[in-house]
Design an enzyme around this catalytic site. Structure first.
Site, mmCIF file in Angstrom:
data_model
loop_
_atom_site.group_PDB
_atom_site.id
_atom_site.type_symbol
_atom_site.label_atom_id
_atom_site.label_comp_id
_atom_site.label_asym_id
_atom_site.label_seq_id
_atom_site.Cartn_x
_atom_site.Cartn_y
_atom_site.Cartn_z
ATOM 1 N N GLU A 60 -3.086 15.039 -3.910
ATOM 2 C CA GLU A 60 -2.532 13.785 -3.399
ATOM 3 C C GLU A 60 -2.979 12.602 -4.245
ATOM 4 O OE1 GLU A 60 -1.924 10.178 -0.954
ATOM 5 O OE2 GLU A 60 -3.777 10.915 -1.845
ATOM 6 N N ASP A 90 -8.557 16.547 -1.968
ATOM 7 C CA ASP A 90 -8.933 16.004 -3.277
ATOM 8 C C ASP A 90 -9.320 14.542 -3.134
ATOM 9 O OD1 ASP A 90 -6.108 15.495 -2.804
ATOM 10 O OD2 ASP A 90 -5.981 14.788 -4.874
#
Length: 400
Positions: free
Chosen positions: A144, A78
């Site tokens: 994250e 991500d």
């Protein structure tokens, strides 16, 4: 998808960047990663985790091998939002390879590290160097850069419940401040956040005896938090630092004493403290400052309280000398630099992994992460691939 050359980190990174995986969207990145891993003999699973009032997040766990020492590479696909696309020299999800760089959001943080680890495995497979005994896994989250609720913590628990046990982990976050080979992270300071609230009584600024102004007390409480310093640091960690990050009354008027005031703070703390002892010290300082606060004659006394924000990120230090030594030797062999073993900077998912196995972090140079025109040097990608290749070989060789 067409699978890029598994030995070419730039081509692998370009393919991953073209997946717009802004948290919490998978964006095709994990699907691309799965397609790259399966030809290398990895079994791949993509569990989705949920939590009320948070978005579902897809993650990836891949493993090669059934027995023997277990080495894990951890990271995230991500990325943070790119901002206005027109501000970028190349499109933020173009993955363009031009002028010696691979361009796009996530190039450095941290699709580049993932691409290099994949290319290292691809080169080892092509040369017949993958360990005959032993296990290599990838633990990749899509959460994250977001709230980190449905990502690494749950993925680690999911793997443990399935019987997975890890001997060591390397996280591919961008750890180098200026040049590849500068720094390996072997620990991180903890993080603690909170709000200090002061409740007074609203009133007219011309008639302060009819009000209780919360601001003078708030200022005194804030000063007590930053003076004296929490500690001077030690051989392992930089000094702890408390930063006041916001002060607010919600008062738009110039002739009104506000009813309440609030300051927010964040502490990055070293191993002189735990979350428990640090909270106790902050509360001690606030109590002492409030008790010493002089009051205007006849004025009402404001009330204060501290609100702690969860969760607390614990401080940690990796003491696995073999892990740090093997990684340092690989870095020095490729770059000619002996990396500093550091605990500086912010937090990462290593704070969760350290509860399962020793962990170290090493990746690309972080100068363009989260910026417009984020990009990774092709030369650095080549060197990082070779560092990971040497590290994987050296780690398994050291374990017999």
């Amino acid at each position: 998808m067409t699978i890029p050359d598994p030995t070419n980190p730039s081509a692998l990174l370009s393919a991953l960047i073209r997946c717009p995986s802004v948290t919490p969207e998978e964006g095709g990145a994990l699907a691309a990663l799965e397609a790259m891993l399966r030809p290398l003999g990895f079994a791949v699973e993509r569990p989705v985790f949920s939590e009320p009032d948070t978005p579902n997040v897809e993650n990836l766990f891949a493993r090669r091998g059934e027995t023997g020492p277990h080495l894990v590479f951890a990271g995230h696909t991500d990325v943070v939002p790119p901002g206005a696309a027109e501000d970028w020299r190349e499109g933020p999800f173009s993955g363009a390879i031009r002028d010696g760089f691979v361009w796009g959001r996530g190039a450095v943080d941290m699709k580049g590290g993932i691409a290099c680890f994949l290319a290292a495995l691809g080169r080892m497979a092509a040369a017949g160097e993958l360990p005959a005994t032993g296990r290599i896994s990838l633990l990749i989250t899509g959460d994250e850069e977001g709230p980190a609720i449905n990502g690494t913590v749950k993925l680690l628990d999911w793997a443990r419940n399935r019987g997975e046990r890890f001997d060591a982990c390397i996280v591919g976050e961008p750890t180098n401040p200026a040049a590849l080979g500068d720094m390996i992270k072997i620990g991180r300071r903890g993080s603690l956040s909170g709000h200090v609230h002061v409740d007074g009584v609203q009133g007219h600024a011309a008639y302060p005896h009819l009000a209780a102004n919360p601001i003078p007390l708030l200022l005194a409480l804030g000063q007590s938090l930053i003076d004296p310093p929490l500690d001077a640091g030690n051989a392992r960690f930089d000094p702890s630092n408390l930063e006041i990050v916001s002060v607010d009354t919600g008062n738009p008027s110039l002739n009104v004493i506000p009813a309440r005031a609030r300051l927010s703070f964040n502490v990055r703390f070293n191993d002189e403290w735990s979350g428990t002892t640090l909270k106790a010290e902050i509360e001690r300082r606030l109590t002492a400052a409030a008790g010493a606060m002089p009051m205007r004659e006849g004025a009402q006394a404001p009330h204060w309280r501290v609100e702690w924000k969860a969760p607390v990120s614990d401080v940690f230090l990796t003491t696995d000398d073999a892990l740090a030594r093997t990684l340092s030797e690989a870095v020095e062999a490729v770059t000619g630099r002996r990396p500093a073993l550091s605990t500086s900077g912010g937090t990462s998912d290593a704070r969760f992994i350290k509860n399962h196995c020793p962990v170290a972090e090493f990746g690309l140079v972080g100068q363009t992460m989260h910026k417009v025109d984020e990009r990774a040097s092709v030369a650095d990608l080549e060197q990082l691939t070779e560092i990971y290749r040497r590290f994987v070989s050296g780690w398994f060789a050291a374990r017999g």
